[in-house]
Design a protein around this motif. Structure first.
Motif, mmCIF file in Angstrom:
data_model
loop_
_atom_site.group_PDB
_atom_site.id
_atom_site.type_symbol
_atom_site.label_atom_id
_atom_site.label_comp_id
_atom_site.label_asym_id
_atom_site.label_seq_id
_atom_site.Cartn_x
_atom_site.Cartn_y
_atom_site.Cartn_z
ATOM 1 N N SER A 174 1.096 -1.638 -0.236
ATOM 2 C CA SER A 174 -0.383 -0.223 -0.193
ATOM 3 C C SER A 174 0.876 1.369 -0.065
ATOM 4 N N GLU A 175 1.862 0.438 0.532
ATOM 5 C CA GLU A 175 2.681 2.567 0.737
ATOM 6 C C GLU A 175 4.014 2.703 -0.693
ATOM 7 N N PHE A 176 3.729 1.486 -1.765
ATOM 8 C CA PHE A 176 5.044 1.481 -2.897
ATOM 9 C C PHE A 176 4.752 2.010 -3.860
ATOM 10 N N ALA A 177 5.213 2.592 -4.452
ATOM 11 C CA ALA A 177 4.499 3.164 -6.483
ATOM 12 C C ALA A 177 5.861 3.383 -6.776
ATOM 13 N N LEU A 178 6.404 2.429 -8.012
ATOM 14 C CA LEU A 178 6.876 1.789 -8.932
ATOM 15 C C LEU A 178 7.306 3.205 -9.990
ATOM 16 N N LYS A 179 9.026 3.791 -10.093
ATOM 17 C CA LYS A 179 9.165 4.657 -10.142
ATOM 18 C C LYS A 179 9.685 4.495 -12.063
#
Length: 429
Positions: free
Chosen positions: A7-12
């Motif tokens: 829930s805290e991850f966003a892929l660059k």
């Protein structure tokens, strides 16, 4: 390798638009090739690659010599891989169709292959014979009569071209090959030169200059895609082998410093075991520096409360490659909406698809699996609609057609129908 809640991850993701300087350089190269043809190709090869090129086209003698430079194990493997790739893609073939209506009208679709396709193959330090198969064979299966390959001249191999690339091309049925690379090769395929006839579509990977050139010429020709860095996501439960997972994550991380390798799991124990295993295996890799930077900047282990939450995370990421390493992998297949290629079970390691199984390894990256597909036979065909309207059908539908045309303010459209209704209606009466 960092462990974080999904829930805290966003892929660059890196989208290759290039700098203003790179774009300007590509535009200049393309214009030089358009204006000067072969002379520009030779001059740019010397300026950019440090190679003097005489004859642009690779000769049959060079292809035959390449066969003498590769070992028998490679030749046997590439031939069997080609059989597998061809067999898989033959199942994708479409056929033309016609539908005869009761009133005598015929509606249908004619499917034809593209006439000429250009295949770009990277050269220099990067040599990928498998990509030659993956790009050329679907075009050949589609019936494309002319497949031309371009690849940069280098300092090793047969006359500056890696012999494994030449052999793979010959095994895939490609005999028209030119020693030219970079943005200038894309320009030659798009617009033509004295030696290289223009293509209808350009496929194949390349560096930033190749990617920008493909973007620039799109519209004059079709292209496959603007590919981003490689991606792998592994969805795993506590039944999975940490060593297998680490090895598969690193198989993508070694491609590129910007490649992404991600594990999604509800098991805290597996997450920690994979983190340690990645560090252990990383230390032993020949391409350690590349893989290490990839894992540090774009790798992650995502923890989830359940496999259902893990599936949601997969669909948000829309990865290029997805491995499902759980007790019942087929149970989750129907829930996967976004993925380029899906590998099920512990023995379906991602390299199986890269090299040998048969499905194409040219896959959507940068999250584009949300709306696009692996390279396939459909990429090398075009479709024409066929309409044969009978007199009965036109007399029946003509007034409705005119109504729609006039609502759009296109009176000439309406009159094209009206003139027929007046003549044929009177003739019928």
């Amino acid at each position: 390798m960092k462990i974080v809640p999904a829930s805290e991850f966003a892929l660059k993701r890196e989208v290759e638009y290039g700098s203003a300087e790179q774009n300007d350089r590509v535009k200049r190269i393309i214009e030089e090739v358009r204006q000067e043809g072969d002379a520009a190709l030779r001059r740019l090869a010397e300026q950019l690659d440090g190679v003097r090129v005489g004859e642009l086209r690779v000769t049959e003698a060079e292809i035959e010599a390449a066969y003498r430079e590769v070992d028998e194990s490679f030749l046997a493997a590439i031939r069997e891989a080609a059989v597998n790739v061809r067999r898989f893609h033959e199942k994708q073939m479409r056929t033309s169709w016609m539908d005869l209506q009761a009133d005598g009208s015929i509606l249908g679709q004619v499917i034809r292959p593209l006439r000429r396709v250009g295949l770009y193959v990277p050269g220099g330090k990067a040599a990928y014979p498998s990509s030659v198969l993956m790009n050329a064979i679907p075009a050949q299966v589609a019936g494309v009569p002319e497949i031309v390959m371009v690849t940069p001249p280098a300092t090793a191999g047969v006359e500056g071209i890696n012999p494994h690339i030449l052999v793979a091309a010959a095994e895939a049925g490609v005999r028209e090959i030119y020693r030219v690379g970079g943005a200038q090769a894309i320009a030659a395929l798009a617009y033509g030169t004295e030696s290289i006839a223009p293509a209808d579509k350009i496929v194949g990977p390349g560096n930033i200059y190749v990617a920008l050139a493909k973007r620039y010429v799109f519209g004059a020709v079709d292209i496959d895609s603007i590919a981003g860095p490689s991606e792998i996501v592994v969805l795993a439960d506590d039944s999975a082998d940490a060593g297998y997972i680490a090895a598969d994550l690193l198989s993508q991380a070694e491609h590129d410093e910007m490649a992404s390798a991600i594990l999604i799991t509800p098991s805290a124990e597996l997450a920690e075991a994979v983190r340690l295993e990645v560090d252990r295996q990383l230390a032993l890799l020949p391409r350690r520096k590349i893989a290490e930077k990839s894992i540090r900047d774009y790798g992650a282990i995502l923890t989830v409360a359940s496999l259902a939450e893990g599936v949601d995370a997969v669909n948000r990421l829309a990865p290029e490659h997805l491995e499902i390493l759980v007790r019942e992998p087929f149970q989750y297949l129907s829930a996967i909406e976004n993925a380029g290629a899906i590998f099920l079970g512990p023995y379906s390691s991602e390299p199986v698809g890269d090299y040998f199984a048969g499905p194409n390894h040219v896959l959507p990256t940068n999250g584009t699996a949300r709306f696009s597909s692996p390279l396939n036979v459909d990429d090398f065909i075009k479709k024409s609609s066929v309409i044969y309207y009978s007199k009965e059908a036109l007399l029946r539908d003509g007034e409705k057609i005119m109504t729609l045309a006039r609502h759009e303010g296109l009176e000439a459209h309406a009159r094209a129908i009206q003139i027929r209704l007046e003549k044929e209606g009177n003739a019928r009466g």
